[in-house]
Enzyme design. Structure first.
Site, PDB file in Angstrom:
ATOM      1  N   GLY A   2      -9.642  -6.913  12.210  1.00  0.00           N
ATOM      2  CA  GLY A   2      -9.387  -8.253  11.390  1.00  0.00           C
ATOM      3  C   GLY A   2     -10.535  -9.100  11.649  1.00  0.00           C
ATOM      4  N   LEU A 165      -6.111  -8.481   3.708  1.00  0.00           N
ATOM      5  CA  LEU A 165      -7.427  -8.984   4.354  1.00  0.00           C
ATOM      6  C   LEU A 165      -7.562  -8.126   5.523  1.00  0.00           C
ATOM      7  CD1 LEU A 165      -9.533 -11.098   4.973  1.00  0.00           C
ATOM      8  CD2 LEU A 165      -7.852 -12.539   5.696  1.00  0.00           C
ATOM      9  N   SER A 166      -8.779  -7.735   5.964  1.00  0.00           N
ATOM     10  CA  SER A 166      -9.350  -7.324   7.168  1.00  0.00           C
ATOM     11  C   SER A 166      -8.469  -6.107   7.866  1.00  0.00           C
ATOM     12  CB  SER A 166      -9.353  -8.562   8.050  1.00  0.00           C
ATOM     13  OG  SER A 166      -9.866  -8.154   9.273  1.00  0.00           O
ATOM     14  N   ALA A 167      -7.682  -6.278   8.834  1.00  0.00           N
ATOM     15  CA  ALA A 167      -6.839  -5.396   9.160  1.00  0.00           C
ATOM     16  C   ALA A 167      -5.886  -4.893   8.296  1.00  0.00           C
ATOM     17  CB  ALA A 167      -6.042  -5.861  10.639  1.00  0.00           C
TER      18      ALA A 167
END
Length: 497
Positions: A2, A165-167
């Site tokens: 993340g 998003l991200s993770a």
């Protein structure tokens, strides 16, 4: 993973206590660089966001939140949005811009939420096979949320999408691979390729220096995660900032290679375009000339989700930690999926979704279905993995020519006298009987890439049986016999398929 936080997962006796303390200390140190310490994700409380309970067995211990515009008709699309580390459903709801387009384009929005009970940084566990594979952990919990939303809001099962998003982006890529029969499209924002990591240590490698696999190797990871026989794949958008030091931009290249290979198309874009906010769009078309994969490169943007606050039709979101003022990614993603209605087929007819869809029987190569008839239906359309496979005038259908020992997902829609298909039913899964063994001779490295084996500590083991295969490299070669789905045994002395 993340944001600049370690993807540490809090588990029961996964590692010695001393080692666990080192991970926690490292995580706290990384967070100190951003001016904050780890805290459990806050509970969603934004206006209009509702917590939904009783959505299934929930093996991943997630919470389900939803936003549904007033008066949303049955048969509308569904978007699942996954937050990043240290974030929550309410945070993503308030900043990402997705509620604006749920209102303007007309779709239901589901926001899963994890917590510190699952992961010390409230990250989705994209790097844990037990949470990101089909039918397991957090991935299954999210799949159950989709089923709940379809049942509660009448969502069109042919138009279910996932973004993160991200993770949440890493989990999105894994969900697209594991459930191509559920998701028609996805968007990986500052995320990673599917199956890039299967441990915490490998997660760091993916984040900072992703493996430079060939497109075929990346594509093989998706195909091995998907149900056998899958031929219909989701359309994928990839968002990446060029100044991201948490999830390096090379991940966007590997994601592009992975999904263009899955689609069977090349890695040269059909076209490029310059958008606002220093964003360059590259599109990769399918055989019919429609974009199957899009890559959005945002010049100078660090790690986060691209938003563009304002009241314009192409603006959205609010800036904040990991919500960065550049361009409205939600707007462009929604249009890529066709949620704005441009270039899409006419919406569903007025007939309700058939109820009671069940699997009547299965055989080695056939599946028989039945359902309750719909008043006014002239015929019914049957969908396998979101693709229409047949039309019938009765409330039953037999699908033929299937692979043995394989799971297939089905939905049904009623068609009125004018030929318009109505809302789609809830899905059912049918698994054909039997199994046809196959033999594979490759290096230990190639076996692991294809999912026939796995590596641990530099050594290779056969998937399913766990038989030792020696060093994990390209020089050691073995023959593996797949005797059941996901079960391989050594067969160097001779292999009969």
């Amino acid at each position: 993973m993340g944001q600049p936080h370690l993807p540490y997962r809090r588990t029961k006796s996964r590692r010695p206590a001393g080692r666990g303390r080192r991970w926690i200390t490292a995580a706290a140190g990384a967070l100190a660089l951003t001016g904050g310490l780890v805290a459990g994700a806050p509970q969603a409380s934004a206006a209009g966001l509702t917590q939904i309970t009783g959505f299934g067995s929930n093996p991943g211990n997630l919470s389900m939140y939803a936003y549904v515009p007033d008066g949303l008709p049955s048969g509308a699309p569904l978007v699942v949005a996954l937050h990043g580390c240290t974030q929550s459903a309410s945070d993503y709801y308030a900043n990402s811009g997705w509620p604006k387009f749920a209102d303007s384009y007309g779709f239901a929005l589901v926001l899963p939420q994890t917590s510190g009970a699952n992961n010390a940084n409230s990250c989705f566990n994209w790097f844990e096979p037990g949470d990101s594979a089909r039918g397991q952990g957090e991935a299954l919990s999210i799949r159950q949320m989709v089923d709940k939303a379809v049942a509660q809001y009448g969502s069109d099962t042919r138009r279910v999408y996932v973004t993160g998003l991200s993770a949440g982006g890493g989990m999105t890529a894994n969900l697209l691979a594991a459930y191509p029969d559920v998701f028609a499209g996805g968007s990986v924002d500052s995320g990673l390729p599917s199956s890039c990591a299967t441990s915490v240590s490998a997660a760091y490698t993916c984040m900072y220096s992703p493996p430079d696999k060939t497109p075929a190797q990346w594509g093989a990871l998706v195909r091995s995660a998907a149900p056998a026989g899958t031929t219909s794949w989701p359309r994928v958008a990839i968002w990446q900032g060029t100044a991201d030091t948490t999830v390096k931009p090379a991940n966007a290249t590997e994601l592009r290679d992975q999904w263009t290979d899955v689609w069977g198309i090349g890695q040269t874009p059909a076209r490029t375009a310059s958008l606002g906010g220093g964003t360059t769009l590259s599109e990769y078309d399918d055989a019919s000339g429609h974009p199957a994969v899009q890559v959005y490169s945002v010049s100078g943007m660090p790690h986060g989700l691209a938003v563009d606050p304002g009241s314009g039709p192409d603006q959205c979101g609010a800036t904040g930690t990991y919500y960065l003022d550049a361009v409205c990614s939600s707007y462009h993603t929604a249009r890529f999926w066709g949620l704005d209605g441009a270039g899409q087929e006419p919406g569903p007819g007025s007939l309700p979704a058939p109820t009671g869809l069940t699997v009547a029987s299965t055989a080695d190569t056939t599946v028989s279905l039945r359902w309750n008839g719909v008043t006014g239906a002239a015929s019914y359309q049957v969908y396998r993995a979101g693709t229409k496979v047949g039309t019938t005038s009765s409330a039953s259908y037999t699908d033929t020519g299937l692979a043995t020992g394989t799971a297939y997902g089905y939905t049904v829609a009623a068609v009125d006298a004018s030929g318009a298909a109505g809302a789609v039913s809830a899905s059912v899964t049918a698994t054909t009987t039997g199994y046809t063994p196959t033999c594979h001779t490759s290096s230990n490295y190639d076996h692991t890439v294809a999912g026939r084996a796995y590596q641990s500590g530099g050594y290779t083991y056969a998937t399913g049986s766990g038989q030792a295969m020696g060093l994990w490299n390209t020089f050691t070669t073995h023959t593996l016999r797949q005797s059941a789905p996901g079960y391989y045994v050594l067969a160097d002395s001779g292999c009969s398929a």
